[in-house]
Design an enzyme around this catalytic site. Structure first.
Site, PDB file in Angstrom:
ATOM      1  N   PHE A   4      28.005  42.148  36.236  1.00  0.00           N
ATOM      2  CA  PHE A   4      29.393  42.988  35.685  1.00  0.00           C
ATOM      3  C   PHE A   4      29.810  43.987  36.588  1.00  0.00           C
ATOM      4  O   PHE A   4      29.132  44.489  37.555  1.00  0.00           O
ATOM      5  CB  PHE A   4      28.429  44.070  34.592  1.00  0.00           C
ATOM      6  CG  PHE A   4      28.135  43.445  33.229  1.00  0.00           C
ATOM      7  CD1 PHE A   4      28.913  43.516  32.030  1.00  0.00           C
ATOM      8  CD2 PHE A   4      26.871  42.713  33.005  1.00  0.00           C
ATOM      9  CE1 PHE A   4      28.552  43.103  30.916  1.00  0.00           C
ATOM     10  CE2 PHE A   4      26.544  42.304  31.809  1.00  0.00           C
ATOM     11  CZ  PHE A   4      27.443  42.304  30.833  1.00  0.00           C
ATOM     12  N   ASP A   5      31.203  43.852  36.502  1.00  0.00           N
ATOM     13  CA  ASP A   5      31.987  44.924  37.405  1.00  0.00           C
ATOM     14  C   ASP A   5      31.764  46.261  36.739  1.00  0.00           C
ATOM     15  O   ASP A   5      31.147  46.314  35.405  1.00  0.00           O
ATOM     16  CB  ASP A   5      33.515  44.386  37.123  1.00  0.00           C
ATOM     17  CG  ASP A   5      34.527  45.509  37.892  1.00  0.00           C
ATOM     18  OD1 ASP A   5      34.099  45.925  38.808  1.00  0.00           O
ATOM     19  OD2 ASP A   5      35.475  45.714  36.980  1.00  0.00           O
ATOM     20  N   LEU A   6      32.097  47.250  37.614  1.00  0.00           N
ATOM     21  CA  LEU A   6      31.908  48.706  36.869  1.00  0.00           C
ATOM     22  C   LEU A   6      33.207  49.456  36.315  1.00  0.00           C
ATOM     23  O   LEU A   6      33.184  49.302  35.082  1.00  0.00           O
ATOM     24  CB  LEU A   6      31.174  49.582  37.955  1.00  0.00           C
ATOM     25  CG  LEU A   6      31.263  51.086  37.761  1.00  0.00           C
ATOM     26  CD1 LEU A   6      29.751  51.100  36.719  1.00  0.00           C
ATOM     27  CD2 LEU A   6      30.637  51.687  38.837  1.00  0.00           C
ATOM     28  N   ASP A   7      33.982  49.605  37.076  1.00  0.00           N
ATOM     29  CA  ASP A   7      35.253  50.410  36.502  1.00  0.00           C
ATOM     30  C   ASP A   7      36.075  49.324  35.721  1.00  0.00           C
ATOM     31  O   ASP A   7      36.578  48.210  36.199  1.00  0.00           O
ATOM     32  CB  ASP A   7      35.911  50.897  37.723  1.00  0.00           C
ATOM     33  CG  ASP A   7      35.281  51.913  38.318  1.00  0.00           C
ATOM     34  OD1 ASP A   7      34.866  52.886  37.840  1.00  0.00           O
ATOM     35  OD2 ASP A   7      35.638  51.708  39.584  1.00  0.00           O
ATOM     36  N   ASP A  52      37.320  42.984  34.755  1.00  0.00           N
ATOM     37  CA  ASP A  52      38.767  43.416  34.247  1.00  0.00           C
ATOM     38  C   ASP A  52      39.742  43.007  35.078  1.00  0.00           C
ATOM     39  O   ASP A  52      40.997  43.169  34.656  1.00  0.00           O
ATOM     40  CB  ASP A  52      38.761  44.752  33.611  1.00  0.00           C
ATOM     41  CG  ASP A  52      38.919  45.590  34.924  1.00  0.00           C
ATOM     42  OD1 ASP A  52      37.968  45.665  35.733  1.00  0.00           O
ATOM     43  OD2 ASP A  52      39.608  46.438  35.096  1.00  0.00           O
TER      44      ASP A  52
END
Length: 216
Positions: free
Chosen positions: A5-8, A163
């Protein structure tokens, strides 16, 4: 399966903290800040890359801006975020199903670490892949490759969720399925253009796509 997972823009909406940090840091070096629309492009790339677009090749001012951003982040910026609706439930359900989870982010590790540690679901992530503060490089492809090696996981059993185009390009470079999410800072055209395998309108879509893969 392994979920990266990416964070921001994927797990958390950190717009308020990032925008405030950039404005503070640019003011500290005597530069004007871009408007909100332009600042959205700052979420994803390394800070030094974004500062260079404004400060040019003035490395002294760039490093001073990085330092000012970091100081504010340590004071208050790390807490200026909200968790996207549906994310806690998604993370808990993936873990309960026996999947392994990790974070792959361009946010420097000293910044990402405190955020993840304070998330109510942060303990589900076994590892965090993030660049050191001293580097201007944060290639998602390199970090995804490291995750595959560390977890000893085949690419076909791995999904990268993010995203921005950097997340999808990193996934494609490693032969990993990339799910682009529309609740963050990118858009459908950007994500599809970067090679997204699927596009998710909401976190529950990720569970649906996962079930389809597991059924094959």
């Amino acid at each position: 399966m392994l979920f990266l997972f990416d964070l921001d823009g994927t797990l958390i909406d950190s717009e308020i903290g990032i925008f405030a940090g950039v404005r503070h840091s640019l003011a500290a070096v005597g530069a004007e800040s871009p408007d909100d629309a332009a600042l959205r492009a700052w979420v994803g790339p390394p800070l030094r890359v974004s500062y260079a677009a404004i400060l040019g090749d003035d490395n002294e001012r760039i490093e001073a801006a990085v330092a000012a951003y970091g100081e504010r982040f340590r004071d208050v910026g790390w807490s200026e975020h909200t968790v996207y609706d549906g994310i806690p439930e998604l993370i808990a359900s993936l873990s309960a199903a026996g999947h392994r989870l990790a974070v792959v982010t361009s946010k420097p590790l000293p910044h990402a670490g405190p955020i993840i540690a304070h998330l109510p679901f942060g303990h589900f992530f076994e590892r965090v892949y993030a660049p050191d503060l001293s580097t201007a490089h944060s290639e998602k492809a390199t970090m995804i490759s490291a995750a595959l090696a560390d977890f000893d996981q085949p690419a076909e059993d791995t999904i990268m969720i993010g995203d921005r185009l950097y997340d999808m390009e990193g996934a494609v470079a490693n032969g990993v399925r990339g799910i682009g999410v529309l609740w963050g800072f990118g858009d459908r055209r950007e994500l599809e253009g970067a090679g997204a395998w699927k596009i998710a309108d909401k976190p529950a879509d990720i569970a649906t796509y996962t079930a389809a893969v597991m059924a094959d």
